[in-house]
Design a protein around this motif. Sequence first.
Motif, PDB file in Angstrom:
ATOM      1  N   ARG A 247       0.834  -1.213   0.000  1.00  0.00           N
ATOM      2  CA  ARG A 247       0.000   0.000   0.000  1.00  0.00           C
ATOM      3  C   ARG A 247       0.857   1.246   0.000  1.00  0.00           C
ATOM      4  NH1 ARG A 247      -3.982  -0.088   4.836  1.00  0.00           N
ATOM      5  NH2 ARG A 247      -4.409   1.978   3.973  1.00  0.00           N
ATOM      6  N   ALA A 248       1.916   1.241   0.834  1.00  0.00           N
ATOM      7  CA  ALA A 248       2.790   2.411   0.909  1.00  0.00           C
ATOM      8  C   ALA A 248       3.508   2.648  -0.417  1.00  0.00           C
ATOM      9  CB  ALA A 248       3.799   2.232   2.046  1.00  0.00           C
ATOM     10  N   LEU A 249       4.021   1.609  -1.020  1.00  0.00           N
ATOM     11  CA  LEU A 249       4.711   1.752  -2.301  1.00  0.00           C
ATOM     12  C   LEU A 249       3.769   2.226  -3.397  1.00  0.00           C
ATOM     13  CD1 LEU A 249       6.907  -1.472  -2.183  1.00  0.00           C
ATOM     14  CD2 LEU A 249       7.759   0.873  -2.131  1.00  0.00           C
ATOM     15  N   GLU A 250       2.543   1.729  -3.367  1.00  0.00           N
ATOM     16  CA  GLU A 250       1.566   2.152  -4.371  1.00  0.00           C
ATOM     17  C   GLU A 250       1.220   3.628  -4.198  1.00  0.00           C
ATOM     18  OE1 GLU A 250      -2.918   0.913  -5.945  1.00  0.00           O
ATOM     19  OE2 GLU A 250      -1.979  -0.134  -4.252  1.00  0.00           O
ATOM     20  N   GLN A 251       1.156   4.072  -2.964  1.00  0.00           N
ATOM     21  CA  GLN A 251       0.750   5.451  -2.686  1.00  0.00           C
ATOM     22  C   GLN A 251       1.805   6.456  -3.136  1.00  0.00           C
ATOM     23  OE1 GLN A 251      -1.012   6.006   1.142  1.00  0.00           O
ATOM     24  NE2 GLN A 251      -0.494   8.184   1.255  1.00  0.00           N
ATOM     25  N   ILE A 252       3.097   6.085  -3.070  1.00  0.00           N
ATOM     26  CA  ILE A 252       4.152   7.044  -3.433  1.00  0.00           C
ATOM     27  C   ILE A 252       4.897   6.578  -4.692  1.00  0.00           C
ATOM     28  CG2 ILE A 252       4.462   8.143  -1.191  1.00  0.00           C
ATOM     29  CD1 ILE A 252       6.620   5.230  -2.254  1.00  0.00           C
ATOM     30  N   VAL A 256      11.134   3.856  -2.645  1.00  0.00           N
ATOM     31  CA  VAL A 256      11.415   3.110  -1.422  1.00  0.00           C
ATOM     32  C   VAL A 256      11.736   4.030  -0.256  1.00  0.00           C
ATOM     33  CG1 VAL A 256      12.951   1.396  -0.371  1.00  0.00           C
ATOM     34  CG2 VAL A 256      12.191   1.110  -2.740  1.00  0.00           C
ATOM     35  N   ILE A 257      12.507   5.088  -0.503  1.00  0.00           N
ATOM     36  CA  ILE A 257      12.893   5.989   0.599  1.00  0.00           C
ATOM     37  C   ILE A 257      11.665   6.640   1.206  1.00  0.00           C
ATOM     38  CG2 ILE A 257      14.169   8.082   1.187  1.00  0.00           C
ATOM     39  CD1 ILE A 257      16.218   7.355  -0.922  1.00  0.00           C
ATOM     40  N   LYS A 258      10.765   7.153   0.363  1.00  0.00           N
ATOM     41  CA  LYS A 258       9.551   7.790   0.871  1.00  0.00           C
ATOM     42  C   LYS A 258       8.620   6.768   1.521  1.00  0.00           C
ATOM     43  CE  LYS A 258       9.519  11.761  -2.254  1.00  0.00           C
ATOM     44  NZ  LYS A 258       8.734  12.535  -3.266  1.00  0.00           N
ATOM     45  N   ALA A 259       8.602   5.527   0.983  1.00  0.00           N
ATOM     46  CA  ALA A 259       7.772   4.484   1.590  1.00  0.00           C
ATOM     47  C   ALA A 259       8.278   4.150   2.986  1.00  0.00           C
ATOM     48  CB  ALA A 259       7.777   3.233   0.715  1.00  0.00           C
ATOM     49  N   ALA A 260       9.598   4.123   3.166  1.00  0.00           N
ATOM     50  CA  ALA A 260      10.165   3.861   4.486  1.00  0.00           C
ATOM     51  C   ALA A 260       9.771   4.953   5.470  1.00  0.00           C
ATOM     52  CB  ALA A 260      11.688   3.752   4.382  1.00  0.00           C
TER      53      ALA A 260
END
Length: 281
Positions: A247-252, A256-260
């Motif tokens: 979900r986080a990766l799809e949103q941004i 990867v850095i922003k997902a983290a």
Amino acid sequence: MLITGETGSGKEVAARLLHQVSARAEQPFVAVNCAAIPADLLESELFGHEKGAFTGAHQRHLGYAERARGGTLFLDEIGDMPAALQAKLLRLIESESFTRLGGEAAVPFRARIVAATHCALAPGQASGFREDLYFRLAVLPVDIPPLRQRPEDIVWLLDRFLENAAARSDARIRGFSALTEEAALAHPWPGNVRELCNRVDRAVALTASEWIMPGDLFPDRPGTQARPGFLPLSDVRDAAERRQIERALEQIDGQVIKAAELLGIGRSTLWEKMTRLGVRA
């Protein structure tokens, strides 16, 4: 050479490796399991027989010793060889020749003998094995430690067997989870390398995930079998983390850095979880 070690520890593999790296590599490697052949047939299988040597001997039969030619004769489970045949094997080694059953002419023996056993054969260990034959065989004794005493081999063997098993399967397996490797390192491996290979084959055949989990490798272990309709806590946790990361990766848009940052964890931690859970950016 006499190779000793527990059942499944890799004695025949060691014997084959010795043959492959020797000057006899182009000659045959002939393996004989002394425990698998009935005692009344072992002599004929080992030394061969002439036509008419006994009822049913309709033609000459070349035994393992003769078929080995100048290569290697591997006698597995030598400790189970009958006493009478031990004397004839000793004669073979000392004279470097043998006679087929029903024959009169001596046949030269040119092969190297490599024997293996899981039994204690040394004198004074109440094995019943001939001492003179033991000393003839154990010119170079090699003991293969059980797998539990060489944990540095476990993960390497897991990867090798997984590669072989995956090549025979249509399943897309990416590897073992960190928890599975930890469980493998903690397992005593009573069946040694053979047990490890069989467990990997079963895990590849039965797993429904890209990553082999502890329950796939050890389905017979208490606590790894889930009741119908009820998943183990580790599987629930992994599934939840996988969904949240996706979900986080799809949103941004896969950054990867922003997902983290969005998940509140470090970049290296996220990479480790993505690799273990099979999540792609």
